[in-house]
Design an enzyme around this catalytic site. Structure first.
Site, PDB file in Angstrom:
ATOM      1  N   HIS A  74    -127.152  34.989 -33.697  1.00 34.26           N
ATOM      2  CA  HIS A  74    -125.893  34.942 -32.946  1.00 34.26           C
ATOM      3  C   HIS A  74    -125.945  35.842 -31.713  1.00 34.26           C
ATOM      4  O   HIS A  74    -125.736  37.047 -31.798  1.00 34.26           O
ATOM      5  CB  HIS A  74    -124.743  35.346 -33.897  1.00 34.26           C
ATOM      6  CG  HIS A  74    -123.401  35.252 -33.270  1.00 34.26           C
ATOM      7  ND1 HIS A  74    -122.371  36.103 -33.562  1.00 34.26           N
ATOM      8  CD2 HIS A  74    -122.906  34.393 -32.339  1.00 34.26           C
ATOM      9  CE1 HIS A  74    -121.310  35.772 -32.848  1.00 34.26           C
ATOM     10  NE2 HIS A  74    -121.607  34.743 -32.095  1.00 34.26           N
ATOM     11  N   SER A 116    -120.766  30.881 -34.158  1.00 28.55           N
ATOM     12  CA  SER A 116    -119.965  32.105 -34.100  1.00 28.55           C
ATOM     13  C   SER A 116    -119.304  32.402 -35.430  1.00 28.55           C
ATOM     14  O   SER A 116    -118.761  33.494 -35.613  1.00 28.55           O
ATOM     15  CB  SER A 116    -118.843  31.947 -33.072  1.00 28.55           C
ATOM     16  OG  SER A 116    -119.352  31.671 -31.817  1.00 28.55           O
ATOM     17  N   GLU A 160    -126.491  39.275 -33.610  1.00 27.13           N
ATOM     18  CA  GLU A 160    -126.258  39.366 -35.060  1.00 27.13           C
ATOM     19  C   GLU A 160    -127.247  38.416 -35.726  1.00 27.13           C
ATOM     20  O   GLU A 160    -127.329  37.244 -35.345  1.00 27.13           O
ATOM     21  CB  GLU A 160    -124.836  38.919 -35.420  1.00 27.13           C
ATOM     22  CG  GLU A 160    -123.774  39.957 -35.162  1.00 27.13           C
ATOM     23  CD  GLU A 160    -122.376  39.486 -35.559  1.00 27.13           C
ATOM     24  OE1 GLU A 160    -121.621  40.294 -36.101  1.00 27.13           O
ATOM     25  OE2 GLU A 160    -122.022  38.314 -35.326  1.00 27.13           O
ATOM     26  N   ASN A 205    -117.013  38.665 -34.488  1.00 24.03           N
ATOM     27  CA  ASN A 205    -115.870  37.750 -34.319  1.00 24.03           C
ATOM     28  C   ASN A 205    -114.814  37.905 -35.412  1.00 24.03           C
ATOM     29  O   ASN A 205    -113.655  37.556 -35.202  1.00 24.03           O
ATOM     30  CB  ASN A 205    -116.352  36.305 -34.238  1.00 24.03           C
ATOM     31  CG  ASN A 205    -117.011  36.038 -32.900  1.00 24.03           C
ATOM     32  OD1 ASN A 205    -116.632  36.630 -31.897  1.00 24.03           O
ATOM     33  ND2 ASN A 205    -118.015  35.177 -32.890  1.00 24.03           N
TER      34      ASN A 205
HETATM   35  N1  LIG Z   1    -118.676  30.932 -25.903  1.00 22.14           N
HETATM   36  C1  LIG Z   1    -118.968  32.077 -26.458  1.00 22.14           C
HETATM   37  O1  LIG Z   1    -118.473  33.154 -26.052  1.00 22.14           O
HETATM   38  C2  LIG Z   1    -119.906  32.120 -27.632  1.00 22.14           C
HETATM   39  C3  LIG Z   1    -120.465  33.350 -28.023  1.00 22.14           C
HETATM   40  C4  LIG Z   1    -121.384  33.369 -29.082  1.00 22.14           C
HETATM   41  C5  LIG Z   1    -121.691  32.194 -29.745  1.00 22.14           C
HETATM   42  N2  LIG Z   1    -121.124  31.008 -29.331  1.00 22.14           N
HETATM   43  C6  LIG Z   1    -121.505  29.793 -30.065  1.00 22.14           C
HETATM   44  O2  LIG Z   1    -122.506  29.111 -29.340  1.00 22.14           O
HETATM   45  C7  LIG Z   1    -122.387  27.698 -29.547  1.00 22.14           C
HETATM   46  C8  LIG Z   1    -122.238  27.013 -28.191  1.00 22.14           C
HETATM   47  O3  LIG Z   1    -121.096  27.503 -27.528  1.00 22.14           O
HETATM   48  P1  LIG Z   1    -120.905  27.339 -25.950  1.00 22.14           P
HETATM   49  O4  LIG Z   1    -119.809  28.262 -25.563  1.00 22.14           O
HETATM   50  O5  LIG Z   1    -122.229  27.424 -25.258  1.00 22.14           O
HETATM   51  O6  LIG Z   1    -120.381  25.815 -25.880  1.00 22.14           O
HETATM   52  P2  LIG Z   1    -120.374  24.819 -24.629  1.00 22.14           P
HETATM   53  O7  LIG Z   1    -119.215  23.894 -24.849  1.00 22.14           O
HETATM   54  O8  LIG Z   1    -120.462  25.582 -23.331  1.00 22.14           O
HETATM   55  O9  LIG Z   1    -121.761  24.012 -24.784  1.00 22.14           O
HETATM   56  C9  LIG Z   1    -122.068  23.137 -25.842  1.00 22.14           C
HETATM   57  C10 LIG Z   1    -123.195  22.225 -25.384  1.00 22.14           C
HETATM   58  O10 LIG Z   1    -123.667  21.459 -26.499  1.00 22.14           O
HETATM   59  C11 LIG Z   1    -124.037  20.184 -25.987  1.00 22.14           C
HETATM   60  N3  LIG Z   1    -124.108  19.218 -27.082  1.00 22.14           N
HETATM   61  C12 LIG Z   1    -123.100  18.645 -27.782  1.00 22.14           C
HETATM   62  N4  LIG Z   1    -123.586  17.785 -28.701  1.00 22.14           N
HETATM   63  C13 LIG Z   1    -124.935  17.808 -28.573  1.00 22.14           C
HETATM   64  C14 LIG Z   1    -126.004  17.138 -29.225  1.00 22.14           C
HETATM   65  N5  LIG Z   1    -125.773  16.262 -30.213  1.00 22.14           N
HETATM   66  N6  LIG Z   1    -127.288  17.396 -28.845  1.00 22.14           N
HETATM   67  C15 LIG Z   1    -127.520  18.271 -27.827  1.00 22.14           C
HETATM   68  N7  LIG Z   1    -126.567  18.936 -27.160  1.00 22.14           N
HETATM   69  C16 LIG Z   1    -125.287  18.708 -27.534  1.00 22.14           C
HETATM   70  C17 LIG Z   1    -122.944  19.879 -24.979  1.00 22.14           C
HETATM   71  O11 LIG Z   1    -123.343  18.835 -24.081  1.00 22.14           O
HETATM   72  C18 LIG Z   1    -122.774  21.232 -24.300  1.00 22.14           C
HETATM   73  O12 LIG Z   1    -123.659  21.353 -23.201  1.00 22.14           O
HETATM   74  C19 LIG Z   1    -121.183  27.504 -30.476  1.00 22.14           C
HETATM   75  O13 LIG Z   1    -121.629  27.427 -31.803  1.00 22.14           O
HETATM   76  C20 LIG Z   1    -120.380  28.773 -30.236  1.00 22.14           C
HETATM   77  O14 LIG Z   1    -119.544  29.124 -31.305  1.00 22.14           O
HETATM   78  C21 LIG Z   1    -120.264  30.949 -28.298  1.00 22.14           C
END
Ligand SMILES: NC(=O)c1ccc[n+]([C@@H]2O[C@H](COP(=O)([O-])OP(=O)(O)OC[C@H]3O[C@@H](n4cnc5c(N)ncnc54)[C@H](O)[C@@H]3O)[C@@H](O)[C@H]2O)c1
Length: 293
Positions: A142, A121, A154, A192
């Site tokens: 993104h 993000s 994005e 963001n």
């Molecule tokens: N939450 C949002 O609204 C949003 C929106 C756009 C982008 N993002 C981005 O997307 C990414 C994920 O966010 P999220 O909200 O899905 O997080 P989340 O906490 O829901 O999920 C993260 C996942 O990564 C897994 N993980 C951690 N270490 C790992 C590894 N070494 N190998 C494999 N899997 C592993 C975890 O087990 C978990 O299932 C981040 O970079 C975040 O900034 C989030």
């Protein structure tokens, strides 16, 4: 020559990873969904199923579409299953160290021509690319949350990203029915950079006692016509993710206007991360969400 993306890998089965797997499978791509946590893989597949059912309920897809999409997703705890993916989208936690660790385990597994995209993000694409063996085939892809609903993606080039890489991903995201907005590689990109300071300001508004959780969310829903209040949105994004993005803005742009609100820090320290932990600015453990302040 532009690589045609046929098989997609997704690393991380959390809320974004399972959403990305969902839209790719629905778009006719074979998907390998990998996570280190078996629990997250199971929860992720349950979410995909529930979200596909929701789309059937809204008349957007048929039962056959759902059944076909589910057969296209291969959930796995074995990183080697990503070896024949044309594109891998990394969607692990918004933490640079975690992402770097993933790349060092992942890169030796990938085929040399595979493209690696990150769903970060906020973190610098150029810096993340330098932690891989393929900066020219690395970029920011993104997706927005919830992935099956939000139309925008994005796309962000790092300094070394090749045109072929960018073009292959542009074609791929458009095949998913998404609209691309191109952002330069600046902290938190475009959406963001604008959205998170607003959420942080809403948390300051709560912290300074200007209004309650409910009053702030109602004010922005009815007064600014936002579909949901900023505190509700923060819970939806995940407060850990919100804090990480504010830290990237604060450090990356060296401007105190991005200082994360101490109340946001406190919620994250408490492990109250929003919907994913059932408690954030609202408590989701009962029938209806109850404000925590
Ligand atoms: N939450 C949002 O609204 C949003 C929106 C756009 C982008 N993002 C981005 O997307 C990414 C994920 O966010 P999220 O909200 O899905 O997080 P989340 O906490 O829901 O999920 C993260 C996942 O990564 C897994 N993980 C951690 N270490 C790992 C590894 N070494 N190998 C494999 N899997 C592993 C975890 O087990 C978990 O299932 C981040 O970079 C975040 O900034 C989030």
């Amino acid at each position: 020559m532009v690589l045609e993306i046929k098989k997609v890998g997704v690393v991380g089965a959390g809320q974004m990873g399972n959403g990305i797997a969902h839209v790719c499978a629905l778009g006719g791509f074979h998907v390998v969904l990998y996570d280190v946590s078996q629990e997250q893989i199971e929860a992720g597949m349950e979410s995909v199923q529930a979200n596909l059912n929701r789309q059937i309920g809204k008349g957007k897809i048929s039962e056959e579409d759902r059944d076909r999409a589910l057969t296209f997703i291969h959930p796995t705890g074995n990183i080697n299953d990503l070896s024949d993916a044309d594109l891998v989208v990394e969607a692990v936690n918004e933490n640079e160290q975690v992402k770097r660790k993933v790349y060092s385990a992942l890169c030796p597994v990938l085929k040399p021509e595979a493209i690696l995209g990150t769903n970060t993000s906020s973190i610098s694409i150029t810096r993340l690319a330098s932690a891989t063996d393929r900066p020219e085939r690395f970029l920011g892809v993104h997706f927005m949350n919830p992935v099956p609903v939000m139309e925008l993606v994005e796309l962000v080039r790092g300094i070394a990203t090749e045109d072929e890489t960018f073009e292959a991903c542009r074609v791929f995201t458009e095949k998913l029915g998404k609209t691309v907005a191109v952002s330069e590689d600046f902290p938190a990109f475009m959406v963001n950079r604008i959205l998170l300071p607003m959420i942080n300001e809403a948390i300051y508004t709560l912290y300074e006692g200007v209004g309650s959780v409910e009053a702030i969310d109602t004010a922005m829903r009815l007064g600014a016509n936002h579909p949901m209040g900023p505190l509700q949105l923060a819970d939806f994004i995940g407060l850990d993710t919100c804090l990480s993005i504010m830290q990237v803005l604060y450090e990356g742009l060296a401007d105190t206007k991005y200082r994360p609100c101490p109340l946001l820090v406190k919620y994250v320290e408490a492990g109250w991360l929003g919907r994913k932990t059932q408690r954030g600015f609202y408590d989701y453990r009962g029938e209806v969400p109850v404000p925590t302040r």
